[in-house]
Design a protein around this motif. Structure first.
Motif, short mmCIF file in Angstrom:
data_model
loop_
_atom_site.label_atom_id
_atom_site.label_comp_id
_atom_site.label_asym_id
_atom_site.label_seq_id
_atom_site.Cartn_x
_atom_site.Cartn_y
_atom_site.Cartn_z
N TYR A 32 22.56 39.70 36.47
CA TYR A 32 21.75 39.54 35.26
C TYR A 32 22.64 39.44 34.03
O TYR A 32 22.41 38.61 33.16
N ALA A 33 23.63 40.31 33.96
CA ALA A 33 24.53 40.29 32.81
C ALA A 33 25.26 38.96 32.71
O ALA A 33 25.29 38.33 31.66
N PHE A 34 25.82 38.52 33.83
CA PHE A 34 26.55 37.25 33.82
C PHE A 34 25.64 36.09 33.42
O PHE A 34 26.00 35.27 32.57
N THR A 35 24.47 36.05 34.01
CA THR A 35 23.54 34.94 33.76
C THR A 35 23.10 34.90 32.30
O THR A 35 23.18 33.85 31.65
N TRP A 36 22.62 36.02 31.78
CA TRP A 36 22.08 36.01 30.41
C TRP A 36 23.16 35.90 29.35
O TRP A 36 22.95 35.25 28.31
N ILE A 37 24.32 36.49 29.59
CA ILE A 37 25.40 36.37 28.62
C ILE A 37 25.90 34.93 28.58
O ILE A 37 26.06 34.34 27.51
N LEU A 38 26.16 34.36 29.74
CA LEU A 38 26.63 32.98 29.80
C LEU A 38 25.61 32.03 29.19
O LEU A 38 25.95 31.16 28.38
N PHE A 39 24.36 32.19 29.57
CA PHE A 39 23.28 31.37 29.01
C PHE A 39 23.26 31.46 27.49
O PHE A 39 23.23 30.45 26.78
N SER A 40 23.29 32.68 26.98
CA SER A 40 23.21 32.88 25.52
C SER A 40 24.41 32.27 24.80
O SER A 40 24.24 31.61 23.77
N PHE A 41 25.60 32.50 25.33
CA PHE A 41 26.78 31.93 24.68
C PHE A 41 26.74 30.41 24.68
O PHE A 41 27.06 29.77 23.68
N LEU A 42 26.37 29.82 25.80
CA LEU A 42 26.34 28.35 25.87
C LEU A 42 25.27 27.76 24.95
O LEU A 42 25.53 26.79 24.24
N VAL A 43 24.10 28.34 24.95
CA VAL A 43 23.01 27.81 24.11
C VAL A 43 23.34 27.96 22.62
O VAL A 43 23.27 26.99 21.85
N PHE A 44 23.72 29.15 22.21
CA PHE A 44 23.92 29.38 20.77
C PHE A 44 25.24 28.80 20.27
O PHE A 44 25.31 28.34 19.13
N ALA A 45 26.27 28.76 21.08
CA ALA A 45 27.50 28.06 20.68
C ALA A 45 27.24 26.57 20.59
O ALA A 45 27.76 25.88 19.71
N GLY A 46 26.40 26.06 21.49
CA GLY A 46 25.99 24.66 21.41
C GLY A 46 25.24 24.37 20.12
O GLY A 46 25.42 23.32 19.50
N MET A 47 24.39 25.30 19.70
CA MET A 47 23.69 25.14 18.42
C MET A 47 24.68 25.14 17.26
O MET A 47 24.54 24.35 16.32
N GLY A 48 25.66 26.01 17.33
CA GLY A 48 26.69 26.03 16.29
C GLY A 48 27.48 24.74 16.25
O GLY A 48 27.80 24.20 15.19
N SER A 49 27.77 24.21 17.43
CA SER A 49 28.48 22.94 17.52
C SER A 49 27.65 21.79 16.96
O SER A 49 28.15 20.94 16.22
N TYR A 50 26.37 21.78 17.30
CA TYR A 50 25.48 20.75 16.77
C TYR A 50 25.36 20.86 15.25
O TYR A 50 25.42 19.86 14.54
N PHE A 51 25.23 22.07 14.75
CA PHE A 51 25.18 22.30 13.31
C PHE A 51 26.43 21.74 12.64
O PHE A 51 26.36 21.10 11.59
N THR A 52 27.58 21.98 13.26
CA THR A 52 28.85 21.49 12.70
C THR A 52 28.85 19.97 12.63
O THR A 52 29.24 19.40 11.62
N GLN A 53 28.42 19.33 13.69
CA GLN A 53 28.39 17.86 13.73
C GLN A 53 27.49 17.31 12.63
O GLN A 53 27.87 16.39 11.91
N VAL A 54 26.30 17.87 12.51
CA VAL A 54 25.35 17.41 11.49
C VAL A 54 25.90 17.70 10.10
O VAL A 54 25.85 16.85 9.20
N PHE A 55 26.44 18.90 9.92
CA PHE A 55 26.95 19.32 8.62
C PHE A 55 28.09 18.43 8.16
O PHE A 55 28.13 17.97 7.02
N VAL A 56 29.05 18.18 9.05
CA VAL A 56 30.23 17.38 8.69
C VAL A 56 29.82 15.93 8.41
O VAL A 56 30.34 15.31 7.47
#
Length: 181
Positions: A32-56
Motif C-alpha cells: 500500500y505504501a509503495f503504491t500510493w506514494i509512487l502514484f502520488s509522486f508521479l501524478v503531482f510531479a506530472g502536474m508540476g511538470s505540466y504547470f512548468t510547460q504552460v508557465f514557460v
C-alpha cells in the motif's frame, strides 16, 4: 549541467524512497505504501511538470525565479513535513484505510508538485542553449536516480529518515547555483 541534473535525480529519489519507508507503518502494508506514494509522486510531479510547460510557454517571467520558488517550496515543505509526520500518524492512527490513503495523497501532493518543476524547467532551458547536451542531461539524471534509490535506504539506516530528507532538500538547493545559463 552535471551537478544540476544529478542533484535533481538524487533529490527526487531520496525523498520518494524515504516517504515510501516512512509510510509503511502508517498505511499498514509495504504494498500500500509503495503504491500510493509512487502514484502520488508521479501524478503531482506530472502536474508540476505540466504547470512548468504552460508557465514557460505563456510567460515572460524569468525561468530562474520559478526555479527559486519551486526549490524554496521543496525545502520548506520537506522540513515541515518531516517535523510534523509523527503528529499526522498519531492523529490518524485509528482511522480507516480510506482516510489514511487520502491523508497520504494530500500529504505528498505539495512536495511532489514542487519537485515536478526543476527537471522540465532546466530541460527547456538546456534545449534552447545547448540541445546537444539534452541526452547527457537525461543520462546523468537517470544514473543519479538509480544510484540514489539504493543510497537513500543505506543512508536512512545510518543517519535516519529526516536526515535523508534534509540532504535531499540540500541537493535541491544546490540546483540554484548550477542552473543552466
Amino acid at each position: 549541467m552535471l551537478a544540476y541534473f544529478a542533484a535533481v535525480g538524487a533529490g527526487f529519489l531520496f525523498i520518494e524512497v524515504v516517504y515510501i519507508q516512512k509510510f509503511v507503518l502508517f498505511l499498514e502494508h509495504p504494498i500500500y505504501a509503495f503504491t500510493w506514494i509512487l502514484f502520488s509522486f508521479l501524478v503531482f510531479a506530472g502536474m508540476g511538470s505540466y504547470f512548468t510547460q504552460v508557465f514557460v510557454s505563456r510567460s515572460s517571467y524569468p525561468p530562474y525565479k520559478l526555479l527559486v520558488y519551486s526549490i524554496t517550496g521543496i525545502a520548506l515543505v520537506a522540513v515541515t513535513e518531516s517535523i510534523a509526520f509523527s503528529t499526522l500518524t498519531e492523529y490518524l492512527s485509528d482511522s480507516s484505510n480510506v482516510v489514511k490513503t487520502l491523508a497520504t495523497v494530500l500529504w505528498i501532493s505539495p512536495i511532489a508538485f514542487f519537485m515536478g518543476i526543476p527537471m522540465p524547467l532546466a530541460m527547456s532551458r538546456l534545449s534552447g542553449i545547448a540541445p546537444q547536451l539534452v541526452p547527457w542531461a537525461w543520462g546523468i539524471n537517470g544514473c543519479a536516480s538509480v544510484i540514489s534509490a539504493i543510497l537513500a535506504t543505506i543512508l536512512a539506516v545510518h543517519i535516519g529518515f529526516n536526515s535523508v530528507i534534509y540532504l535531499a532538500a540540500g541537493l535541491y538547493l544546490c540546483t540554484l547555483i548550477s542552473f543552466p545559463d
